[in-house]
Design an enzyme around this catalytic site. Structure first.
Site, PDB file in Angstrom:
ATOM      1  N   VAL A   1       1.095  24.666  40.375  1.00  0.00           N
ATOM      2  CA  VAL A   1       0.005  23.688  40.289  1.00  0.00           C
ATOM      3  C   VAL A   1      -1.341  24.403  40.404  1.00  0.00           C
ATOM      4  CG1 VAL A   1      -1.100  21.755  41.497  1.00  0.00           C
ATOM      5  CG2 VAL A   1       1.365  21.720  41.070  1.00  0.00           C
ATOM      6  N   LYS A  12       4.336  33.694  32.707  1.00  0.00           N
ATOM      7  CA  LYS A  12       5.374  33.763  33.751  1.00  0.00           C
ATOM      8  C   LYS A  12       6.311  34.901  33.352  1.00  0.00           C
ATOM      9  CE  LYS A  12       7.911  31.756  37.131  1.00  0.00           C
ATOM     10  NZ  LYS A  12       7.457  31.389  38.465  1.00  0.00           N
TER      11      LYS A  12
HETATM   12  N1  LIG Z   1      -1.887  20.254  45.074  1.00  0.00           N
HETATM   13  C1  LIG Z   1      -0.787  19.535  44.830  1.00  0.00           C
HETATM   14  N2  LIG Z   1      -0.840  18.189  44.734  1.00  0.00           N
HETATM   15  C2  LIG Z   1       0.281  17.477  44.486  1.00  0.00           C
HETATM   16  N3  LIG Z   1       1.498  17.989  44.335  1.00  0.00           N
HETATM   17  C3  LIG Z   1       1.617  19.327  44.422  1.00  0.00           C
HETATM   18  C4  LIG Z   1       0.502  20.162  44.674  1.00  0.00           C
HETATM   19  N4  LIG Z   1       0.931  21.442  44.735  1.00  0.00           N
HETATM   20  C5  LIG Z   1       2.247  21.396  44.516  1.00  0.00           C
HETATM   21  N5  LIG Z   1       2.674  20.135  44.338  1.00  0.00           N
HETATM   22  C6  LIG Z   1       4.056  19.702  44.072  1.00  0.00           C
HETATM   23  O1  LIG Z   1       4.923  20.460  44.908  1.00  0.00           O
HETATM   24  C7  LIG Z   1       6.055  20.908  44.177  1.00  0.00           C
HETATM   25  C8  LIG Z   1       6.101  22.438  44.182  1.00  0.00           C
HETATM   26  O2  LIG Z   1       4.920  22.919  43.544  1.00  0.00           O
HETATM   27  P1  LIG Z   1       4.922  24.177  42.577  1.00  0.00           P
HETATM   28  O3  LIG Z   1       3.520  24.346  42.115  1.00  0.00           O
HETATM   29  O4  LIG Z   1       5.976  24.061  41.537  1.00  0.00           O
HETATM   30  O5  LIG Z   1       5.325  25.325  43.619  1.00  0.00           O
HETATM   31  P2  LIG Z   1       5.730  26.851  43.400  1.00  0.00           P
HETATM   32  O6  LIG Z   1       5.176  27.280  42.073  1.00  0.00           O
HETATM   33  O7  LIG Z   1       5.098  27.570  44.554  1.00  0.00           O
HETATM   34  O8  LIG Z   1       7.230  26.912  43.459  1.00  0.00           O
HETATM   35  C9  LIG Z   1       5.937  20.307  42.783  1.00  0.00           C
HETATM   36  O9  LIG Z   1       6.657  19.098  42.742  1.00  0.00           O
HETATM   37  C10 LIG Z   1       4.460  20.044  42.645  1.00  0.00           C
HETATM   38  O10 LIG Z   1       4.180  19.008  41.737  1.00  0.00           O
HETATM   39 MG   LIG Z   2       6.089  28.157  40.373  1.00  0.00          MG
END
Ligand SMILES: Nc1ncnc2c1ncn2[C@@H]1O[C@H](COP(=O)(O)OP(=O)(O)O)[C@@H](O)[C@H]1O
Ligand SMILES: [Mg+2]
Length: 218
Positions: A17, A32
């Site tokens: 995100v 990625k």
């Molecule tokens: N700032 C944010 N606001 C809302 N949801 C978030 C936010 N950051 C992460 N999430 C949610 O948390 C989960 C994990 O986020 P992600 O970005 O995929 O993590 P990572 O890349 O560290 O594994 C996802 O479902 C994402 O949509």
């Molecule tokens: Mg990720």
């Protein structure tokens, strides 16, 4: 600024995100290097939906949602770091690792070794939740010991000023801002098409992330 590495203290903390917001704010490309797990929306798909920007093809696409070295071995493959050179790119490039900094790529190399080899500045994402001081300080120490250049820490979650300050004090690291949780973002990003959460993410970035410090990077 050419390439920026986004890593974190753990998996599931919001690196993708944050990367999407950064790609959107900088008009950057996203890459990625290793996608492990293809059942759910991939990180590249989520970033494309949330940022509205084109993404580059992953270096490796592996079926198993596991550490890259294990996901590769399950397919009889060994990840070759020579295949993971930073792609040439006209403008800025945002590169997201997998999991945390000491995730193995193969039996000899961790992600932070690859970051050090690239020499690209690293942004460390950290939760604001309980437990984060330890995880973040350990990650900083490991990144620096490997010779990585740490640009700063981005926090993700509800404000925890004392916790954030403690990390900056002990970690001697720059606070690059804190991205709050944006309601409904996960569901929006999981659906095909440009996500409804894109505008909310752009607003949160403009308000909370110190983009000037990130843009200044040589
Ligand atoms: N700032 C944010 N606001 C809302 N949801 C978030 C936010 N950051 C992460 N999430 C949610 O948390 C989960 C994990 O986020 P992600 O970005 O995929 O993590 P990572 O890349 O560290 O594994 C996802 O479902 C994402 O949509
Ligand atoms: Mg990720």
């Amino acid at each position: 600024m050419s390439a920026l590495v986004v890593t974190g203290t753990d998996t599931g903390i919001g690196k993708t995100v944050f990367s999407a917001g950064l790609v959107q704010a900088l008009g950057a490309r996203y890459w990625k290097p290793v996608q492990a797990g293809l059942e759910e929306a991939t990180d590249s798909e989520v970033v494309a939906r949330l940022s509205g920007q084109e993404v580059l093809a992953e270096g490796y696409r592996l079926q198993l949602p596991a550490s890259p070295h294990l996901a590769a071995e399950a397919e009889g493959v060994e990840i070759d770091p020579a295949q993971l050179s930073l792609p040439a790119c006209d403008g800025p490039l945002v590169v997201e690792g997998a999991g945390g900094v000491m995730v193995p790529l193969n039996r000899r190399m961790l992600y932070l070794d690859l970051f050090a080899r690239w020499g690209a500045p690293v942004i460390l994402c950290a939760r604001t939740q309980l437990g984060t001081i330890n995880h973040t300080l350990l990650s900083l120490q490991a990144l620096r010991a490997a010779g990585c250049r740490v640009l700063g820490v981005v926090f993700i979650g509800a404000p925890e000023r004392e916790v954030e300050d403690s990390i900056c004090l002990f970690g001697k690291v720059v606070h690059l801002g804190r991205l709050p949780m944006i309601p409904g973002l996960g569901k929006a990003a999981a659906r095909p098409g440009r996500a409804a959460g894109s505008d909310a993410l752009a607003r949160a970035f403009a308000t909370h992330i110190k983009l000037d410090l990130i843009r200044e990077v040589p």
